[in-house]
Scaffold this motif. Structure first.
Motif, short mmCIF file in Angstrom:
data_model
loop_
_atom_site.label_atom_id
_atom_site.label_comp_id
_atom_site.label_asym_id
_atom_site.label_seq_id
_atom_site.Cartn_x
_atom_site.Cartn_y
_atom_site.Cartn_z
N SER A 237 0.86 -1.18 0.00
CA SER A 237 0.00 0.00 0.00
C SER A 237 0.89 1.23 0.00
N TRP A 238 0.41 2.32 -0.56
CA TRP A 238 1.24 3.53 -0.51
C TRP A 238 1.10 4.24 0.83
N GLU A 239 0.15 3.82 1.64
CA GLU A 239 0.00 4.35 3.00
C GLU A 239 0.22 3.21 3.98
N HIS A 240 1.35 3.24 4.67
CA HIS A 240 1.67 2.21 5.65
C HIS A 240 2.62 2.80 6.68
N PRO A 241 2.61 2.26 7.89
CA PRO A 241 3.57 2.75 8.88
C PRO A 241 4.97 2.24 8.54
N PRO A 242 5.99 3.02 8.89
CA PRO A 242 7.35 2.53 8.66
C PRO A 242 7.65 1.34 9.58
N PRO A 243 8.57 0.54 9.26
CA PRO A 243 9.41 0.58 8.07
C PRO A 243 8.76 -0.12 6.88
N CYS A 244 9.32 0.10 5.70
CA CYS A 244 8.87 -0.63 4.52
C CYS A 244 9.23 -2.10 4.72
N PRO A 245 8.32 -3.01 4.42
CA PRO A 245 8.57 -4.42 4.72
C PRO A 245 9.70 -5.08 3.92
N LEU A 246 9.89 -4.68 2.67
CA LEU A 246 10.92 -5.33 1.84
C LEU A 246 12.15 -4.44 1.70
N ALA A 247 11.93 -3.18 1.35
CA ALA A 247 13.06 -2.28 1.09
C ALA A 247 12.64 -0.84 1.33
N ALA A 248 13.33 -0.17 2.24
CA ALA A 248 13.10 1.26 2.40
C ALA A 248 13.44 1.92 1.07
N HIS A 249 12.59 2.84 0.63
CA HIS A 249 12.80 3.41 -0.70
C HIS A 249 12.23 4.81 -0.81
N HIS A 250 12.66 5.49 -1.86
CA HIS A 250 12.15 6.81 -2.22
C HIS A 250 12.25 6.92 -3.73
N THR A 251 11.20 7.43 -4.36
CA THR A 251 11.20 7.61 -5.81
C THR A 251 11.15 9.10 -6.13
N ALA A 252 12.17 9.57 -6.83
CA ALA A 252 12.22 10.95 -7.31
C ALA A 252 11.71 10.98 -8.74
N VAL A 253 10.92 12.01 -9.05
CA VAL A 253 10.31 12.14 -10.37
C VAL A 253 10.84 13.39 -11.05
N GLN A 254 11.33 13.24 -12.26
CA GLN A 254 11.70 14.37 -13.10
C GLN A 254 10.82 14.31 -14.33
N GLN A 255 9.99 15.34 -14.49
CA GLN A 255 9.04 15.35 -15.59
C GLN A 255 9.36 16.48 -16.55
N GLU A 256 9.32 16.17 -17.83
CA GLU A 256 9.45 17.16 -18.89
C GLU A 256 8.38 16.84 -19.91
N GLY A 257 7.28 17.59 -19.86
CA GLY A 257 6.15 17.29 -20.71
C GLY A 257 5.56 15.95 -20.32
N GLN A 258 5.41 15.07 -21.29
CA GLN A 258 4.87 13.73 -21.03
C GLN A 258 5.96 12.73 -20.65
N SER A 259 7.24 13.13 -20.80
CA SER A 259 8.35 12.25 -20.47
C SER A 259 8.68 12.35 -18.98
N VAL A 260 8.90 11.20 -18.37
CA VAL A 260 9.20 11.14 -16.94
C VAL A 260 10.38 10.21 -16.73
#
Length: 119
Positions: free
Chosen positions: A33-56
């Protein structure tokens, strides 16, 4: 001690898609789920998004037991390959996955990886 990794993806968003949706799909794949208490069960993670128009470009930094690295990458690829994620409001965002690669951590990402791992 966990290893620190980056998984990079390039995709094209459909018109009107939420650029955060692919990151949410990754979190659902790794945590259930995207809403859960820490810690992440498999791998702590963070996703950074860089968007330029429709390209990500997504860079998912994750901390995991080295024996789990391949599984984390497989789940990220599978989540992005689905090409869709519903948001909290139920609206479906769609995208086309163009490719993924294992990438190297930048110096700034090393510090971020340590923070998300809690070390």
């Amino acid at each position: 001690m966990p290893g620190f990794y980056v998984h990079e993806a390039t995709l094209r968003l459909d018109t009107g898609a939420d650029a955060a949706a692919p990151g949410a799909a990754i979190t659902v794949a790794l945590c259930g789920s995207w809403e859960h208490p820490p810690p992440c069960p498999l791998a702590a993670h963070h996703t950074a998004v860089q968007q330029e128009g429709q390209s990500v470009r997504l860079r998912t930094i994750f901390a995991a037991d080295p024996r789990q690295e391949a599984e984390v990458r497989r789940r990220i690829d599978a989540a992005l390959a689905t090409g869709a994620q519903a948001g909290p409001d139920g609206a479906l965002s769609r995208w086309t996955l163009l490719g993924t690669i294992a990438a190297e951590l930048t110096s700034a990402e090393h510090e971020h990886a340590r923070r998300i791992a809690g070390s």
